[in-house]
Every structure is written in C-alpha cells, then in structure tokens.
Design a protein around this motif. Structure first.
Motif, PDB file in Angstrom:
ATOM      1  N   THR A  35       0.672  -1.106  -0.160  1.00  0.00           N
ATOM      2  CA  THR A  35      -0.057  -0.053   0.082  1.00  0.00           C
ATOM      3  C   THR A  35       0.936   1.302   0.039  1.00  0.00           C
ATOM      4  O   THR A  35       1.816   1.380   0.918  1.00  0.00           O
ATOM      5  N   ALA A  36       0.701   2.375  -0.976  1.00  0.00           N
ATOM      6  CA  ALA A  36       1.498   3.385  -1.024  1.00  0.00           C
ATOM      7  C   ALA A  36       0.786   4.544  -0.597  1.00  0.00           C
ATOM      8  O   ALA A  36      -0.595   4.743  -0.757  1.00  0.00           O
ATOM      9  N   MET A 173       7.407   1.642   5.522  1.00  0.00           N
ATOM     10  CA  MET A 173       8.633   2.321   4.788  1.00  0.00           C
ATOM     11  C   MET A 173       8.320   3.751   4.483  1.00  0.00           C
ATOM     12  O   MET A 173       7.412   4.160   3.839  1.00  0.00           O
ATOM     13  N   ASP A 174       9.007   4.607   5.194  1.00  0.00           N
ATOM     14  CA  ASP A 174       9.005   6.099   5.156  1.00  0.00           C
ATOM     15  C   ASP A 174      10.060   6.662   4.088  1.00  0.00           C
ATOM     16  O   ASP A 174      11.087   7.039   4.276  1.00  0.00           O
ATOM     17  N   GLU A 175       9.569   6.657   2.877  1.00  0.00           N
ATOM     18  CA  GLU A 175      10.261   7.290   1.682  1.00  0.00           C
ATOM     19  C   GLU A 175      11.706   6.600   1.838  1.00  0.00           C
ATOM     20  O   GLU A 175      12.888   7.290   1.818  1.00  0.00           O
ATOM     21  N   PRO A 176      11.795   5.317   1.533  1.00  0.00           N
ATOM     22  CA  PRO A 176      12.858   4.682   1.865  1.00  0.00           C
ATOM     23  C   PRO A 176      13.987   4.773   0.250  1.00  0.00           C
ATOM     24  O   PRO A 176      15.081   4.528   0.774  1.00  0.00           O
ATOM     25  N   CYS A 177      13.528   5.369  -0.606  1.00  0.00           N
ATOM     26  CA  CYS A 177      14.442   5.567  -1.582  1.00  0.00           C
ATOM     27  C   CYS A 177      14.892   6.974  -1.896  1.00  0.00           C
ATOM     28  O   CYS A 177      15.576   7.133  -2.779  1.00  0.00           O
ATOM     29  N   SER A 178      14.612   7.759  -0.916  1.00  0.00           N
ATOM     30  CA  SER A 178      14.445   9.308  -1.151  1.00  0.00           C
ATOM     31  C   SER A 178      16.040   9.762  -1.214  1.00  0.00           C
ATOM     32  O   SER A 178      16.639  10.776  -1.781  1.00  0.00           O
ATOM     33  N   ALA A 179      16.701   8.639  -0.623  1.00  0.00           N
ATOM     34  CA  ALA A 179      18.414   9.167  -0.482  1.00  0.00           C
ATOM     35  C   ALA A 179      19.188   8.306  -1.460  1.00  0.00           C
ATOM     36  O   ALA A 179      20.450   8.451  -1.509  1.00  0.00           O
ATOM     37  N   LEU A 180      18.545   7.786  -2.400  1.00  0.00           N
ATOM     38  CA  LEU A 180      19.229   6.712  -3.342  1.00  0.00           C
ATOM     39  C   LEU A 180      19.194   7.283  -4.772  1.00  0.00           C
ATOM     40  O   LEU A 180      18.211   7.747  -5.073  1.00  0.00           O
ATOM     41  N   HIS A 206       7.021   9.988  -2.273  1.00  0.00           N
ATOM     42  CA  HIS A 206       6.699  11.258  -3.123  1.00  0.00           C
ATOM     43  C   HIS A 206       6.650  11.280  -4.526  1.00  0.00           C
ATOM     44  O   HIS A 206       6.322  11.882  -5.147  1.00  0.00           O
ATOM     45  N   ASN A 207       7.300   9.869  -4.720  1.00  0.00           N
ATOM     46  CA  ASN A 207       7.575   9.530  -6.266  1.00  0.00           C
ATOM     47  C   ASN A 207       6.059   8.800  -6.839  1.00  0.00           C
ATOM     48  O   ASN A 207       6.060   7.599  -6.343  1.00  0.00           O
ATOM     49  N   MET A 208       5.566   9.306  -7.692  1.00  0.00           N
ATOM     50  CA  MET A 208       4.326   8.728  -8.141  1.00  0.00           C
ATOM     51  C   MET A 208       4.576   7.536  -9.175  1.00  0.00           C
ATOM     52  O   MET A 208       3.683   6.625  -8.958  1.00  0.00           O
ATOM     53  N   GLN A 209       5.563   7.601  -9.827  1.00  0.00           N
ATOM     54  CA  GLN A 209       6.054   6.530 -10.542  1.00  0.00           C
ATOM     55  C   GLN A 209       6.237   5.527  -9.722  1.00  0.00           C
ATOM     56  O   GLN A 209       5.930   4.368 -10.146  1.00  0.00           O
ATOM     57  N   GLN A 210       6.805   5.761  -8.611  1.00  0.00           N
ATOM     58  CA  GLN A 210       7.135   4.466  -7.629  1.00  0.00           C
ATOM     59  C   GLN A 210       5.863   3.850  -7.104  1.00  0.00           C
ATOM     60  O   GLN A 210       5.644   2.763  -7.037  1.00  0.00           O
ATOM     61  N   ALA A 211       4.851   4.707  -6.607  1.00  0.00           N
ATOM     62  CA  ALA A 211       3.597   4.259  -5.998  1.00  0.00           C
ATOM     63  C   ALA A 211       2.964   3.279  -7.339  1.00  0.00           C
ATOM     64  O   ALA A 211       2.635   2.331  -7.019  1.00  0.00           O
ATOM     65  N   ALA A 212       2.933   3.730  -8.523  1.00  0.00           N
ATOM     66  CA  ALA A 212       2.385   3.226  -9.548  1.00  0.00           C
ATOM     67  C   ALA A 212       3.149   1.887 -10.060  1.00  0.00           C
ATOM     68  O   ALA A 212       2.316   0.966 -10.038  1.00  0.00           O
ATOM     69  N   ARG A 213       4.344   1.907  -9.975  1.00  0.00           N
ATOM     70  CA  ARG A 213       5.324   0.608 -10.102  1.00  0.00           C
ATOM     71  C   ARG A 213       5.126  -0.434  -8.988  1.00  0.00           C
ATOM     72  O   ARG A 213       4.745  -1.463  -9.264  1.00  0.00           O
ATOM     73  N   ALA A 214       5.144  -0.096  -7.885  1.00  0.00           N
ATOM     74  CA  ALA A 214       5.445  -0.951  -6.816  1.00  0.00           C
ATOM     75  C   ALA A 214       4.201  -1.322  -5.950  1.00  0.00           C
ATOM     76  O   ALA A 214       4.446  -2.188  -5.173  1.00  0.00           O
ATOM     77  N   SER A 215       3.136  -0.491  -6.140  1.00  0.00           N
ATOM     78  CA  SER A 215       1.915  -0.700  -5.047  1.00  0.00           C
ATOM     79  C   SER A 215       0.893  -1.194  -5.751  1.00  0.00           C
ATOM     80  O   SER A 215       0.518  -1.239  -6.886  1.00  0.00           O
ATOM     81  N   THR A 244      -7.733  14.144  -6.423  1.00  0.00           N
ATOM     82  CA  THR A 244      -6.671  13.318  -6.689  1.00  0.00           C
ATOM     83  C   THR A 244      -6.216  13.231  -8.056  1.00  0.00           C
ATOM     84  O   THR A 244      -4.851  13.313  -8.134  1.00  0.00           O
ATOM     85  N   GLU A 245      -7.290  13.356  -8.744  1.00  0.00           N
ATOM     86  CA  GLU A 245      -6.692  13.499 -10.344  1.00  0.00           C
ATOM     87  C   GLU A 245      -5.868  14.774 -10.568  1.00  0.00           C
ATOM     88  O   GLU A 245      -4.646  14.820 -11.340  1.00  0.00           O
ATOM     89  N   ASN A 246      -6.257  15.891  -9.747  1.00  0.00           N
ATOM     90  CA  ASN A 246      -5.285  17.129  -9.935  1.00  0.00           C
ATOM     91  C   ASN A 246      -4.016  16.771  -9.438  1.00  0.00           C
ATOM     92  O   ASN A 246      -3.029  17.192  -9.745  1.00  0.00           O
ATOM     93  N   TYR A 247      -3.812  15.859  -8.218  1.00  0.00           N
ATOM     94  CA  TYR A 247      -2.400  15.556  -7.674  1.00  0.00           C
ATOM     95  C   TYR A 247      -1.737  14.914  -8.583  1.00  0.00           C
ATOM     96  O   TYR A 247      -0.487  15.119  -9.037  1.00  0.00           O
ATOM     97  N   ILE A 248      -2.352  13.439  -9.263  1.00  0.00           N
ATOM     98  CA  ILE A 248      -1.478  12.648  -9.811  1.00  0.00           C
ATOM     99  C   ILE A 248      -1.476  13.312 -11.172  1.00  0.00           C
ATOM    100  O   ILE A 248      -0.289  12.796 -11.822  1.00  0.00           O
ATOM    101  N   THR A 249      -2.039  14.205 -11.623  1.00  0.00           N
ATOM    102  CA  THR A 249      -1.680  14.783 -13.044  1.00  0.00           C
ATOM    103  C   THR A 249      -0.559  16.000 -13.063  1.00  0.00           C
ATOM    104  O   THR A 249      -0.375  16.665 -13.844  1.00  0.00           O
ATOM    105  N   GLY A 250      -0.272  16.306 -11.935  1.00  0.00           N
ATOM    106  CA  GLY A 250       1.048  17.034 -11.359  1.00  0.00           C
ATOM    107  C   GLY A 250       0.224  18.639 -11.517  1.00  0.00           C
ATOM    108  O   GLY A 250       0.987  19.521 -11.500  1.00  0.00           O
ATOM    109  N   ARG A 251      -0.977  18.660 -11.310  1.00  0.00           N
ATOM    110  CA  ARG A 251      -1.355  20.053 -11.162  1.00  0.00           C
ATOM    111  C   ARG A 251      -1.204  20.681  -9.981  1.00  0.00           C
ATOM    112  O   ARG A 251      -1.243  22.158 -10.058  1.00  0.00           O
ATOM    113  N   PHE A 252      -0.937  20.222  -8.919  1.00  0.00           N
ATOM    114  CA  PHE A 252      -0.301  20.924  -7.463  1.00  0.00           C
ATOM    115  C   PHE A 252       0.370  19.752  -6.925  1.00  0.00           C
ATOM    116  O   PHE A 252       0.567  18.463  -7.220  1.00  0.00           O
ATOM    117  N   GLY A 253       1.174  20.001  -5.709  1.00  0.00           N
ATOM    118  CA  GLY A 253       1.868  19.226  -4.986  1.00  0.00           C
ATOM    119  C   GLY A 253       3.220  19.783  -4.601  1.00  0.00           C
ATOM    120  O   GLY A 253       4.136  19.230  -3.889  1.00  0.00           O
TER     121      GLY A 253
END
Ligand SMILES: Nc1ncnc2c1ncn2[C@@H]1O[C@H](COP(=O)(O)OP(=O)(O)OP(=O)(O)O)[C@@H](O)[C@H]1O
Length: 253
Positions: A35-36, A173-180, A206-215, A244-253
């Motif tokens: 779950t992301a 896991m709290d942003e486990p890849c942000s330093a990598l 914070h990485n939406m591609q990561q949420a989409a890929r891994a969750s 949600t749509e506005n966030y995932i399409t990058g309209r804010f964040g």
C-alpha cells in the motif's frame, strides 16, 4: 476489497499540540500487499505511517483519538505490548540507519536481544534475512565488515534485512528511496514487491511513478485527510475524486 485486512484505522485523529495533523482517517490496509501513501508535503503521510506501530508515542506533544487495529486487536489497549507491536510491524526510514556494527551484527541484533544465542541458528537467520533483502550475494564474503562501509542502497537493504530477522508481519517504509540513486531505487522497488509475497508493506512516497510501479493499493492524502483509497490502477487511471486527479496529473503538489 478482496483479501484480509491486517491494519485498520477507524476515525483516527492525531494532534501535535494544537496542530490537527490527521483528521478522521478510516483505512483498511490489505494483508500481504503493498500500500502506498501519497500526497503533498505535510499532508500527514508519515504521521499516519507512524501511527501503525505507535511510533508517534515517542513524540510528547502527540495525542490520538479513534481506533487502530492490528489483526483485529486494538493497539492502544492498555494490555498491548508496544515492543511486540513494533517487532511485528517493523520500520524502514528515509535515511538508511544501520548500527555502527558489522553487517552480521546488524542483522543478528534483533534475534540476540530476544535471547537467541545459538550460533548456528543466528548464522541461518542472518543468511535468510540477507537473502530476503536481496543482499546476501553482495555481502556473504564480508559479513564482519562495518555496515557503514556499504553503499547507501546496500545499507537500506541491510535495514530491511534487520527488520526481516525478527519475522515481522508488516514493514512500514517512510520514503525508503529518497536518499538513493535510480539504480539503488529500482532494486528496493523490486525488493518491496518480493517482500510483499509474505509480508504487508506500507510505503510513503513522493514519487508517483514509484507508487504506480510498486504498490497494489494507494491512499491519497491531503491536509490531514484521506481523500481516496483504492487499487493503485484505479487511483492512477480513473480516480474518483477531482483532487486526486489534480494531484496525480501534477496540477499541484
Ligand atoms: N513532531 C512534530 N511536531 C509538530 N508537528 C509535526 C510533527 N511532525 C509532523 N508535524 C506536522 O504535522 C503535519 C503532517 O506532517 P507529516 O510529516 O506527517 O507529513 P508528510 O505528508 O509525511 O510530509 P512530507 O511529505 O513533507 O514528509 C505537518 O504539518 C507537520 O508540520
């Protein structure tokens, strides 16, 4: 939602002093899935994550109302053993935080404090945990070298091995890849998917591609509220809420 629920909050509210950081959150985290939690900075993702194993107890100003159940049991029950909860629900942080000990000792630490002294068993736990964290092949010939000599990505996988060594049911896991870097990040994402065959993983990213890929499931949070929670494909392809749509399409964040 199919499958069983391992963690569940009902009307969960959390305050840091006067700051109302989580507002009426009701969520059911499915067992043995990823779950992301996504949403703009400050929306409460890490706070919610830390509620699941009572890490917010360590913050004096925090107070909680509502209910959190782990396998159906209220984790705030006065009879609940918070150390046992944190063992069953392990945690991996943004910055890898291995102990300043050897690779072996980092993984053996948890079992040792539970009284495990038998070397053969400890060796086996260390090997299995490092294999479970996809690190064994890289470190099997240097188990007694300092953990801090590993790369950042290896250190993060060591922290995952350290969690696995005490046989958790869930790993937060709290942003486990942000330093990598991207290669180390890809390894951790593969590992998350692998770990979730036998464990529940909840990841803040914070990485939406990561949420989409891994969750498998995604919760979108905004200003302390859980706006939407559903299968990841649904959230990314056909969200139910405009926010949600506005966030995932990058309209804010
Ligand atoms: N220890 C604390 N004391 C007081 N306020 C806090 C504390 N930790 C977090 N907060 C506040 O609670 C709110 C939620 O913070 P939280 O860190 O959970 O958000 P987040 O979505 O994880 O943010 P980020 O993506 O930036 O890490 C924020 O307004 C934050 O400033």
């Amino acid at each position: 939602m199919t499958g069983s629920t391992i963690l569940e909050t009902t009307n969960l509210n959390l305050w840091y002093g006067q700051k109302h950081a989580l507002i009426d959150i009701s969520i059911r985290i499915p067992k043995n899935r990823v779950t992301a939690l996504i949403g703009p900075s400050g929306c409460g993702k890490s706070t919610l994550l830390r509620c699941f194993n009572r890490m917010n107890d360590l913050i004096d100003s925090s107070s909680v109302t509502g209910e959190i159940r782990f396998n159906g049991n209220d984790i705030h029950d006065p009879r609940a053993d918070v150390y046992a909860i944190r063992e069953k629900i392990g945690m991996v942080f943004q910055k890898p935080n291995p102990f300043p000990k050897s690779i072996y000792e980092n993984v053996a630490y948890g079992p040792r404090i539970h009284g495990m002294r038998e070397k053969g068993t400890l060796d086996r736990i260390v090997e299995e945990s490092l294999k479970g964290a996809a690190l064994w092949d890289e470190v099997k010939d240097r188990l007694h070298e300092p953990a801090l000599s590993l790369s950042g990505g290896q250190q993060q996988r060591l922290c995952i091995a350290r969690c696995l060594a005490v046989e958790p049911e869930a790993i937060l896991m709290d942003e486990p890849c942000s330093a990598l870097d991207p290669i180390a990040t890809a390894k951790i994402e593969d590992l998350i998917i692998q770990i979730a065959r036998e464990h529940t993983v909840v990841i803040v990213t914070h990485n939406m591609q990561q949420a989409a890929r891994a969750s498998d499931y995604t919760g979108f949070m905004y200003l302390g509220r859980l706006v939407e929670f559903d299968k990841t494909t649904k959230i990314f392809e056909d969200p139910g809420e405009e926010l949600t749509e506005n966030y995932i399409t990058g309209r804010f964040g």
